[in-house]
Design an enzyme around this catalytic site. Structure first.
Site, PDB file in Angstrom:
ATOM      1  N   GLY A  69      36.710  -5.161  27.768  1.00  0.00           N
ATOM      2  CA  GLY A  69      35.264  -5.183  27.605  1.00  0.00           C
ATOM      3  C   GLY A  69      34.813  -4.803  26.214  1.00  0.00           C
ATOM      4  O   GLY A  69      33.852  -5.370  25.678  1.00  0.00           O
ATOM      5  N   GLN A 179      30.243  -3.423  34.265  1.00  0.00           N
ATOM      6  CA  GLN A 179      30.044  -2.700  35.521  1.00  0.00           C
ATOM      7  C   GLN A 179      29.421  -3.568  36.603  1.00  0.00           C
ATOM      8  O   GLN A 179      29.387  -3.181  37.771  1.00  0.00           O
ATOM      9  CB  GLN A 179      29.175  -1.461  35.295  1.00  0.00           C
ATOM     10  CG  GLN A 179      29.809  -0.395  34.427  1.00  0.00           C
ATOM     11  CD  GLN A 179      31.013   0.274  35.076  1.00  0.00           C
ATOM     12  OE1 GLN A 179      31.202   0.200  36.292  1.00  0.00           O
ATOM     13  NE2 GLN A 179      31.835   0.928  34.272  1.00  0.00           N
ATOM     14  N   SER A 199      35.518  -6.977  32.027  1.00  0.00           N
ATOM     15  CA  SER A 199      36.786  -6.262  31.866  1.00  0.00           C
ATOM     16  C   SER A 199      37.562  -6.259  33.171  1.00  0.00           C
ATOM     17  O   SER A 199      36.980  -6.136  34.253  1.00  0.00           O
ATOM     18  CB  SER A 199      36.521  -4.816  31.427  1.00  0.00           C
ATOM     19  OG  SER A 199      37.722  -4.117  31.232  1.00  0.00           O
ATOM     20  N   ALA A 200      38.894  -6.372  33.062  1.00  0.00           N
ATOM     21  CA  ALA A 200      39.749  -6.468  34.250  1.00  0.00           C
ATOM     22  C   ALA A 200      39.934  -5.144  34.966  1.00  0.00           C
ATOM     23  O   ALA A 200      39.995  -5.094  36.196  1.00  0.00           O
ATOM     24  CB  ALA A 200      41.116  -7.034  33.855  1.00  0.00           C
ATOM     25  N   HIS A 201      40.044  -4.054  34.220  1.00  0.00           N
ATOM     26  CA  HIS A 201      40.454  -2.811  34.875  1.00  0.00           C
ATOM     27  C   HIS A 201      39.328  -2.131  35.648  1.00  0.00           C
ATOM     28  O   HIS A 201      39.555  -1.105  36.292  1.00  0.00           O
ATOM     29  CB  HIS A 201      41.091  -1.843  33.862  1.00  0.00           C
ATOM     30  CG  HIS A 201      40.128  -1.201  32.916  1.00  0.00           C
ATOM     31  ND1 HIS A 201      39.719   0.100  33.053  1.00  0.00           N
ATOM     32  CD2 HIS A 201      39.533  -1.671  31.804  1.00  0.00           C
ATOM     33  CE1 HIS A 201      38.895   0.409  32.064  1.00  0.00           C
ATOM     34  NE2 HIS A 201      38.767  -0.651  31.294  1.00  0.00           N
ATOM     35  N   CYS A 323      34.257  12.564  25.669  1.00  0.00           N
ATOM     36  CA  CYS A 323      34.731  13.931  25.457  1.00  0.00           C
ATOM     37  C   CYS A 323      35.087  14.094  23.987  1.00  0.00           C
ATOM     38  O   CYS A 323      35.860  13.321  23.437  1.00  0.00           O
ATOM     39  CB  CYS A 323      35.959  14.199  26.331  1.00  0.00           C
ATOM     40  SG  CYS A 323      36.507  15.905  26.271  1.00  0.00           S
TER      41      CYS A 323
END
Length: 381
Positions: A69, A179, A199-201, A323
């Protein structure tokens, strides 16, 4: 571990792993080669392309496989912007985009871009009229995500695209749909965007694979040069195993689409029902958010401490923000929604196909215990 961070990534489906194994083993040919091994690899790539073209309602020639993505967003924004130079130097996006868009747009300033960030309301929703007011005669791109990755708000992308094109047909409209793919059936021709990223994951496929839609005729400069792959939208040898895994994973979800969405909604509603009764709890996700994301907070409890305690208790969640230097940055999405205090108290719980109602019940119990413990500790300190 009860894994409730599926908006970050999802576990690989067995069907995806099985599809990938063949192309990690004997079927190792380069899909651009003309021999049998190459033709076998090409067949896998093109079968995947045809599947996604049918699922998204577009021509296979308008789809290019990428590394994910982030690359899809970068290629879309850089490619469309550079193709319109020096005539158009203005870019419009929103204050709640993923960093893959916000940082890419910021980099466009190095090429002379002037950027306008459109605000959102208290639910994280972009108002189409605000986008329309942001347009200028030199606007090159409007980029608005379809589903917010932190709170799950569904943006009115189709209406935005319609209004933008009515005002200036030359403006290129892009949408980050990373998303959206797991939970919304998006017909790209009907929505009216020129560019879209996937995106694939996020759909139980492998990491390192994505998809970019470039509507035929859209001003676009391919940034990766050096070959004729992917209809010259992105040069480079395709990740055949990754593409096959992406195809298999999305095909399995598509085959159970209604049950999949109902399952996610049941999980989310059950967890919110349990969390809502806790002292000081509140919900940041709007009532009409996608069923895969629930953003909640607990008044007076820092999210970094809460997340560490949940992890120790075997529940994986997220604050929905990057983070940095060992401490969680306040969510730019919640701050844009006018929830400054909540940005330091809220966590994102996100669901996928593998989660069970038993896990949700257990997670609710852990949340109740941890929140109660932390509230008692802070009250007595």
């Amino acid at each position: 571990m009860i894994y409730l961070d599926n908006a970050a990534t999802t576990p690989l489906l067995p069907a995806a792993r099985a599809a990938m194994e063949r192309y990690l083993g004997d079927a190792y040919g380069n899909p651009s080669s003309l021999h049998r091994l190459g033709r076998d690899a090409r067949q896998a790539v093109e079968a995947a392309r045809r599947f996604f073209a049918d699922w998204l309602g577009v021509s296979p020639r308008d789809l290019a496989f990428t590394s994910g993505g982030t690359e899809s967003n970068n290629l879309a924004l850089y490619g469309a912007y550079l193709a319109q130079q020096p005539r158009r130097r203005h870019v419009v996006t929103t204050a709640v985009e993923h960093h893959a868009v916000l940082e890419a747009v910021d980099r466009l300033r190095l090429f002379g871009a002037d950027v306008t960030l459109v605000p959102v309301d208290s639910e994280g929703r972009v108002h189409p009229d605000d986008v329309l007011r942001a347009l200028r005669p030199d606007t090159a791109i409007v980029s608005v995500m379809f589903v917010n990755n932190e709170v799950g708000t569904v943006e009115p992308v189709a209406e935005i695209a319609r209004l933008v094109k009515a005002a200036d047909p030359a403006v290129v409209v892009h949408s980050d749909m990373v998303q959206a793919l797991p939970v919304l059936r998006v017909g790209l021709e009907d929505i009216g965007v020129d560019l879209a990223s996937f995106s694939a994951h996020k759909v139980h496929g492998p990491k390192g694979v994505g998809l970019l839609y470039v509507r035929s005729g859209t001003p676009f400069v391919a940034l990766a040069a050096g070959g004729n792959q992917e209809h010259r939208l992105r040069a480079g040898t395709e990740s055949v195993a990754g593409i096959a895994g992406f195809h298999a994973a999305m095909a399995e979800i598509a085959s159970q689409w209604d049950a999949h969405r109902a399952h996610l909604a049941a999980l989310r509603d059950a967890l919110w029902s349990a969390v809502a009764s806790l002292n000081g709890s509140y919900r940041n996700s709007p009532a009409d958010a996608v069923p895969s994301i629930l953003n909640v907070g607990f008044r007076g409890i820092r999210n970094d401490i809460l997340l560490m305690r949940l992890d120790l208790e075997g529940v994986a969640a997220s604050a929905g923000a990057a983070c940095s230097a060992g401490s969680l940055e306040p969510s730019h999405v919640l701050r844009a929604m006018g929830r400054e205090r909540e940005a330091r108290e809220s966590i994102r719980l996100s669901f996928a196909w593998q989660n069970t109602m038993e896990e949700i019940d257990e997670a609710a119990g852990v949340l109740s215990k941890v929140v109660g413990s932390l509230r008692s500790r802070f009250t007595n300190s």
